[in-house]
Write an enzyme that holds these catalytic residues in place. Structure first.
Site, PDB file in Angstrom:
ATOM      1  N   HIS A  23     -43.605  37.996 -66.706  1.00  0.00           N
ATOM      2  CA  HIS A  23     -42.958  38.909 -66.026  1.00  0.00           C
ATOM      3  C   HIS A  23     -41.550  38.982 -66.754  1.00  0.00           C
ATOM      4  CE1 HIS A  23     -43.105  41.521 -62.648  1.00  0.00           C
ATOM      5  NE2 HIS A  23     -42.243  40.720 -61.803  1.00  0.00           N
ATOM      6  N   ASN A  71     -36.579  42.666 -58.378  1.00  0.00           N
ATOM      7  CA  ASN A  71     -36.746  43.657 -57.225  1.00  0.00           C
ATOM      8  C   ASN A  71     -35.453  44.143 -56.786  1.00  0.00           C
ATOM      9  OD1 ASN A  71     -35.681  41.385 -55.912  1.00  0.00           O
ATOM     10  ND2 ASN A  71     -36.775  41.510 -54.159  1.00  0.00           N
ATOM     11  N   ASP A  96     -42.726  44.309 -68.149  1.00  0.00           N
ATOM     12  CA  ASP A  96     -44.304  43.741 -68.465  1.00  0.00           C
ATOM     13  C   ASP A  96     -45.177  44.694 -67.980  1.00  0.00           C
ATOM     14  OD1 ASP A  96     -43.129  42.854 -66.140  1.00  0.00           O
ATOM     15  OD2 ASP A  96     -44.669  41.981 -65.438  1.00  0.00           O
ATOM     16  N   ASN A 117     -41.883  46.121 -58.930  1.00  0.00           N
ATOM     17  CA  ASN A 117     -40.685  46.081 -58.178  1.00  0.00           C
ATOM     18  C   ASN A 117     -39.432  46.516 -58.901  1.00  0.00           C
ATOM     19  OD1 ASN A 117     -42.211  45.511 -55.932  1.00  0.00           O
ATOM     20  ND2 ASN A 117     -42.308  43.334 -56.172  1.00  0.00           N
TER      21      ASN A 117
END
Length: 196
Positions: A23, A71, A96, A117
């Protein structure tokens, strides 16, 4: 040709728990870009992240890795963009991408968030989808239920080497992308094949 992309942001989660996770591919790219320019990212409270300004390959770039968690990435991006009065079209967000195989990358401008997000919050904060994206392939675990564990998992040795190799290729095309020759940069990057 005037420079068009002046800010490069790497999405990721802060802290040692998330280091070298899939991520954080975007953040790893921005760290590598800073190294290419002989710089390091330093904590900058007003931008909610790690920041550096680099002069590299004739480009003047603001680099930012938000430390807000994924987020809330848009908060940091908006803080830096507002401070330097940058438009969304001058921003490149590296992130990613599950839908691309490891060791590949794609450039594009605009589009939705695709369930990411970090992109969702960036679109909300900038009130625009027109920023550029650098999509760094991490592959897909094959089962939607496994996605969270997969993206928060660490890169394997081969994946790390493939990411390093594609990051080198991105640094070769970035000067074109940043100076308005996006099609040329995309053609080269999108035809790049990772070593198995």
């Amino acid at each position: 040709m005037a420079q068009q992309i002046v800010m490069v942001v790497g999405l990721g989660n802060p802290g040692s728990d998330y280091e070298n996770t899939r991520h954080n591919a975007g953040a790893l790219f921005v760290e590598a870009l800073a190294r290419h320019a002989g710089q390091t990212l330093r904590p900058e409270k007003k931008f909610h992240g790690f920041y550096s300004r680099i002069h590299w390959q004739g480009l003047d770039l603001h680099l930012l890795n938000p430390t807000t968690f994924m987020n809330r990435s848009g908060l940091a991006i908006k803080a830096l963009a507002d401070f330097y009065k940058l438009k969304p079209e001058q921003i490149l967000v590296a992130h990613d991408e599950l839908d691309l195989p490891p060791g590949t990358a794609k450039l594009k401008q605009g589009g939705g968030h695709g369930g990411h997000n970090g992109l969702r919050d960036t679109i909300n904060q900038l009130s625009s989808k027109e920023f550029h994206r650098l999509r760094l392939g991490i592959g897909h675990p094959g089962d939607a239920k496994k996605v969270t564990g997969y993206v928060l998992g660490r890169f394997g040795k081969q994946e790390s080497e493939q990411l390093d190799a594609v990051i080198d290729e991105i640094t070769r095309v970035l000067p074109d992308a940043a100076t308005g020759k996006l099609a040329a940069a995309m053609n080269r990057l999108h035809s790049y094949k990772p070593n198995a």
